[in-house]
Scaffold this motif. Structure first.
Motif: not given
Length: 125
Positions: A21-25
């Motif tokens: 999971e990559v949710n950088c914002k």
């Protein structure tokens, strides 16, 4: 032979299902806490980041960095007031994975992969 082919196919299937999971914002701005190591001793620091600046507090010091986002999950930080040439080198920071309130960070001096390290950063606000 069938067992070997079945094992290979099973391994490929299982690894293709793995998703990081990559949710950088959610981690572009805010107040963060991070740990770092100096001479074998683990210490904690704090960072307050906007879209273009990061103010870091650690070891009774305050450093201010300009921030330039390269991608959604990667930015370059450069000290606003470096004390010497080595202090002025930009740092590349890349968010590798995220959780609800933290992210795994990979960082190094820009264009110097030999300095690459990883750390976990927790979002406080």
């Amino acid at each position: 032979m069938k067992k070997i082919i079945f094992s290979i196919c099973t391994a490929l299937f299982l690894t293709s299902c793995y998703h990081v999971e990559v949710n950088c914002k959610d981690f572009k701005t805010g107040t963060f806490e991070f740990t770092y190591e100096i001479n074998g001793e683990t210490k904690t620091g704090k960072s307050v980041r906007t879209d273009t600046l990061s103010v870091d507090y650690y070891e009774n010091k305050i450093d201010t960095f300009t921030i330039r986002w390269v991608t959604e999950c990667e930015f370059i930080g450069r000290k606003l007031h470096p004390v010497d040439y080595s202090d002025s080198k930009p740092i590349q920071m890349k968010i590798i994975s995220t959780t609800e309130d933290s992210y795994l960070l990979e960082y190094n001096l820009l264009e110097d992969q030999s300095t690459k390290k990883r750390g976990t950063v927790k979002k406080l606000k």
